[in-house]
Design an enzyme around this catalytic site. Structure first.
Site, PDB file in Angstrom:
ATOM      1  N   LYS A   1       0.893  -1.175   0.000  1.00  0.00           N
ATOM      2  CA  LYS A   1       0.000   0.000   0.000  1.00  0.00           C
ATOM      3  C   LYS A   1       0.919   1.210   0.000  1.00  0.00           C
ATOM      4  O   LYS A   1       1.538   1.539   1.005  1.00  0.00           O
ATOM      5  CB  LYS A   1      -0.896  -0.007   1.246  1.00  0.00           C
ATOM      6  CG  LYS A   1      -1.544   1.353   1.572  1.00  0.00           C
ATOM      7  CD  LYS A   1      -2.439   1.862   0.443  1.00  0.00           C
ATOM      8  CE  LYS A   1      -3.030   3.228   0.801  1.00  0.00           C
ATOM      9  NZ  LYS A   1      -2.125   4.379   0.502  1.00  0.00           N
TER      10      LYS A   1
ATOM     11  N   GLU B   1       9.519  16.977  14.086  1.00  0.00           N
ATOM     12  CA  GLU B   1      10.178  16.652  12.829  1.00  0.00           C
ATOM     13  C   GLU B   1       9.797  17.704  11.790  1.00  0.00           C
ATOM     14  O   GLU B   1       8.607  17.931  11.552  1.00  0.00           O
ATOM     15  CB  GLU B   1       9.773  15.270  12.331  1.00  0.00           C
ATOM     16  CG  GLU B   1      10.417  14.928  10.996  1.00  0.00           C
ATOM     17  CD  GLU B   1      10.154  13.502  10.540  1.00  0.00           C
ATOM     18  OE1 GLU B   1      11.082  12.873  10.012  1.00  0.00           O
ATOM     19  OE2 GLU B   1       9.010  13.037  10.711  1.00  0.00           O
TER      20      GLU B   1
ATOM     21  N   GLY C   1       6.708   5.702   7.940  1.00  0.00           N
ATOM     22  CA  GLY C   1       5.807   6.843   7.915  1.00  0.00           C
ATOM     23  C   GLY C   1       5.896   7.664   9.177  1.00  0.00           C
ATOM     24  O   GLY C   1       6.914   7.646   9.881  1.00  0.00           O
ATOM     25  N   SER C   2       4.842   8.366   9.486  1.00  0.00           N
ATOM     26  CA  SER C   2       4.825   9.281  10.615  1.00  0.00           C
ATOM     27  C   SER C   2       4.583   8.538  11.926  1.00  0.00           C
ATOM     28  O   SER C   2       4.117   7.388  11.946  1.00  0.00           O
ATOM     29  CB  SER C   2       3.716  10.316  10.423  1.00  0.00           C
ATOM     30  OG  SER C   2       2.440   9.690  10.486  1.00  0.00           O
TER      31      SER C   2
ATOM     32  N   GLU D   1       9.311   2.121  10.982  1.00  0.00           N
ATOM     33  CA  GLU D   1      10.367   3.122  10.786  1.00  0.00           C
ATOM     34  C   GLU D   1       9.644   4.448  10.661  1.00  0.00           C
ATOM     35  O   GLU D   1       9.041   4.750   9.632  1.00  0.00           O
ATOM     36  CB  GLU D   1      11.196   2.791   9.548  1.00  0.00           C
ATOM     37  CG  GLU D   1      12.518   3.546   9.482  1.00  0.00           C
ATOM     38  CD  GLU D   1      12.399   4.889   8.801  1.00  0.00           C
ATOM     39  OE1 GLU D   1      12.315   5.907   9.523  1.00  0.00           O
ATOM     40  OE2 GLU D   1      12.370   4.917   7.573  1.00  0.00           O
ATOM     41  N   LEU D   2       9.701   5.242  11.738  1.00  0.00           N
ATOM     42  CA  LEU D   2       8.870   6.440  11.834  1.00  0.00           C
ATOM     43  C   LEU D   2       9.715   7.708  11.701  1.00  0.00           C
ATOM     44  O   LEU D   2      10.783   7.689  11.118  1.00  0.00           O
ATOM     45  CB  LEU D   2       8.090   6.392  13.147  1.00  0.00           C
ATOM     46  CG  LEU D   2       7.312   5.081  13.374  1.00  0.00           C
ATOM     47  CD1 LEU D   2       6.593   5.094  14.712  1.00  0.00           C
ATOM     48  CD2 LEU D   2       6.330   4.824  12.234  1.00  0.00           C
TER      49      LEU D   2
ATOM     50  N   ALA E   1       1.958   5.361  -0.915  1.00  0.00           N
ATOM     51  CA  ALA E   1       1.364   6.693  -0.830  1.00  0.00           C
ATOM     52  C   ALA E   1       0.635   6.995  -2.128  1.00  0.00           C
ATOM     53  O   ALA E   1       1.121   6.674  -3.217  1.00  0.00           O
ATOM     54  CB  ALA E   1       2.456   7.727  -0.575  1.00  0.00           C
ATOM     55  N   SER E   2      -0.525   7.631  -2.027  1.00  0.00           N
ATOM     56  CA  SER E   2      -1.358   7.845  -3.210  1.00  0.00           C
ATOM     57  C   SER E   2      -0.680   8.730  -4.251  1.00  0.00           C
ATOM     58  O   SER E   2      -0.893   8.543  -5.456  1.00  0.00           O
ATOM     59  CB  SER E   2      -2.703   8.453  -2.803  1.00  0.00           C
ATOM     60  OG  SER E   2      -2.527   9.698  -2.149  1.00  0.00           O
TER      61      SER E   2
ATOM     62  N   CYS F   1      13.449  11.162   6.755  1.00  0.00           N
ATOM     63  CA  CYS F   1      13.328  10.939   8.196  1.00  0.00           C
ATOM     64  C   CYS F   1      14.683  11.011   8.877  1.00  0.00           C
ATOM     65  O   CYS F   1      14.780  11.401  10.049  1.00  0.00           O
ATOM     66  CB  CYS F   1      12.666   9.592   8.469  1.00  0.00           C
ATOM     67  SG  CYS F   1      13.481   8.198   7.670  1.00  0.00           S
TER      68      CYS F   1
END
Length: 452
Positions: free
Chosen positions: A155, A357, A207-208, A229-230, A157-158, A263
């Site tokens: 899935k 961040e 992601g976040s 992994e944020l 990112a759009s 990141c």
């Protein structure tokens, strides 16, 4: 049926429209992944490695075309997009060379006639990936995970849907069975149902922090393993003996690569007073040499952020910091998705530029009196991806290793991912590791075999 639109962030033009998968189509994708897994897990490692080598070669042959797709969808300068595709090829090469060793049974000496650890694949793994490195984030997961015998559903990112579908096509063209790697086109509302499905055995997310907490909660309720992994708020520490002449380019690149949308970028520059003025002078001069412009031009160093809303978010964080006493040194002009390379001084704890961040080309400069304070200030964060330290006193730097509680500590180099080394964070930057042997074993059943 809902549609996904991709927009070129540099010129605002529509690239393409895609129909989201229906519930029935998602169910079919899951079923195909499971059916394929039952056969794929039986393949000899040598056969999986052969396909991985095919994939590596294919990436190099198509790197110009794939790099253009990255740049068109998320605005990265074309030379950086090319480098990203080359890195994806290299991670395939790394696991092709090491897969047999990493996955071999590990003999353990016990009272048994024979005892060992067998590394068996889990099944179908769901990967939820971001747009900032739309190929690399996927390949650093997929190369080891599929080679270990799992199947994968992505899935993405759009705004990088074209990249997601191109990656799926690459696996098929390289010779992988069609259900080995599949892309699902859906929104975040459908993710919970996908995770709950028994076919999904584990989830990996880049992601976040917010997304990580949500995905971890859903996976936890369903007793499924996660690798997260944020976000990061990496410190770049500059001691008084730092060799600026040698490393100033590295320091600038650590913040401005990919328009600061990383990141592991250096987000807080913590500078000892004795070198502060000279550092700021050289850092500013170097940033002023960065060439802004069309990301398709090879001379462009920094172009646009991935979306206008992302640039707006950065500007809001900067403005709030300015209200609290920070000072604009250079830059801070925002136009749609473009954000000028910016340096902000007089940054202290309590400001967004210190605490949060900042996902854009903004360098926060923090002054400290000495080395001890630099380490203390660097550690004043809830994040834990990585720390950088620039100094000629390597022995003193080594003494700080135990004081850095991040997933990595880079001395005289920018924090970066490397297939040979484990990658991941601590605290709210996530948990689990990607890459190296740890990455290949992230989604296997470490099964104990005991024969008396």
């Amino acid at each position: 049926m809902k549609k996904i639109k991709t927009i070129n962030p540099f010129n605002g033009k529509l690239i393409a429209e895609y129909e989201q998968h229906s519930k029935k189509e998602i169910s079919q994708i899951l079923d195909k992944a499971q059916v394929t897994f039952e056969e794929w897990k039986k393949e000899e490692i040598s056969e999986r490695v052969a396909l991985l080598n095919n994939l590596s070669d294919l990436l190099i042959r198509k790197k110009a075309e794939l790099a253009q797709l990255i740049t068109t969808e998320m605005g990265k300068p074309i030379k950086q997009s090319v480098a990203e595709i080359e890195k994806c090829s290299s991670v395939c090469e790394f696991y092709a060379i090491n897969a047999d060793d990493f996955l071999s049974d590990e003999l353990i000496d016990t009272e048994a006639q024979e005892s060992f650890i067998s590394y068996d694949p889990l099944g179908c793994i769901l990967a939820i990936m971001p747009w900032n490195f739309p190929f690399w984030q996927v390949f650093r997961f997929a190369a080891p995970t599929l080679t270990a015998g799992n199947t994968a559903i992505l899935k993405h990112a759009s705004n990088t849907t074209g990249c997601a579908l191109a990656i799926q096509d690459l696996f098929i063209e390289a010779g992988y069975p069609e259900g080995c790697f599949q892309t699902v086109l859906t929104d975040h509302k459908s993710i919970e149902k996908i995770i709950e499905n028994d076919i999904i055995k584990a989830v990996t997310l880049t992601g976040s922090e917010k997304a990580g907490r949500k995905i971890a909660a859903i996976a936890g309720q369903n007793l499924k393993k996660t690798v997260l992994e944020l976000g990061g708020n990496n410190a770049c520490i500059i001691w008084e003996d730092a060799d600026l002449k040698t490393y100033i380019d590295t320091m600038v690149n650590a913040r401005m690569l990919n328009a600061g949308q990383s990141c592991i970028a250096a987000k807080r520059f913590i500078v000892v007073d004795a070198i502060y003025d000279e550092f700021l002078k050289q850092f500013t001069a170097k940033i002023k040499t960065l060439r802004s412009g069309d990301p398709m031009e090879t001379s462009t160093d920094i172009a646009t952020m991935a979306r206008p809303d992302l640039a707006k978010k950065v500007q809001e964080q900067v403005n709030e910091s300015l209200i609290k006493g920070a000072t604009i040194h250079i830059g801070n002009t925002c136009d749609s998705a473009s954000y000028e390379p910016t340096i902000i001084t007089n940054v202290i704890a309590g400001m967004p530029l210190f605490d949060e961040e900042i996902f854009g080309p903004v360098a926060a400069i923090i002054s400290v009196k000495d080395r001890a304070e630099s380490i203390a200030v660097a550690s004043t964060t809830n994040f834990g991806l990585g720390t950088m330290l620039f100094t000629e006193d390597i022995d003193a730097a080594r003494m700080e290793i135990e004081n850095i509680n991040d997933g990595s500590f880079f001395i005289n180099e920018m924090t970066k991912s490397d297939a040979r080394l484990p990658f991941g964070g601590t605290k709210i930057s996530g948990y689990g590791r990607e890459l190296s042997k740890e990455g290949m074993l992230a989604f296997v059943n470490e099964k104990t075999i005991y024969i008396k």
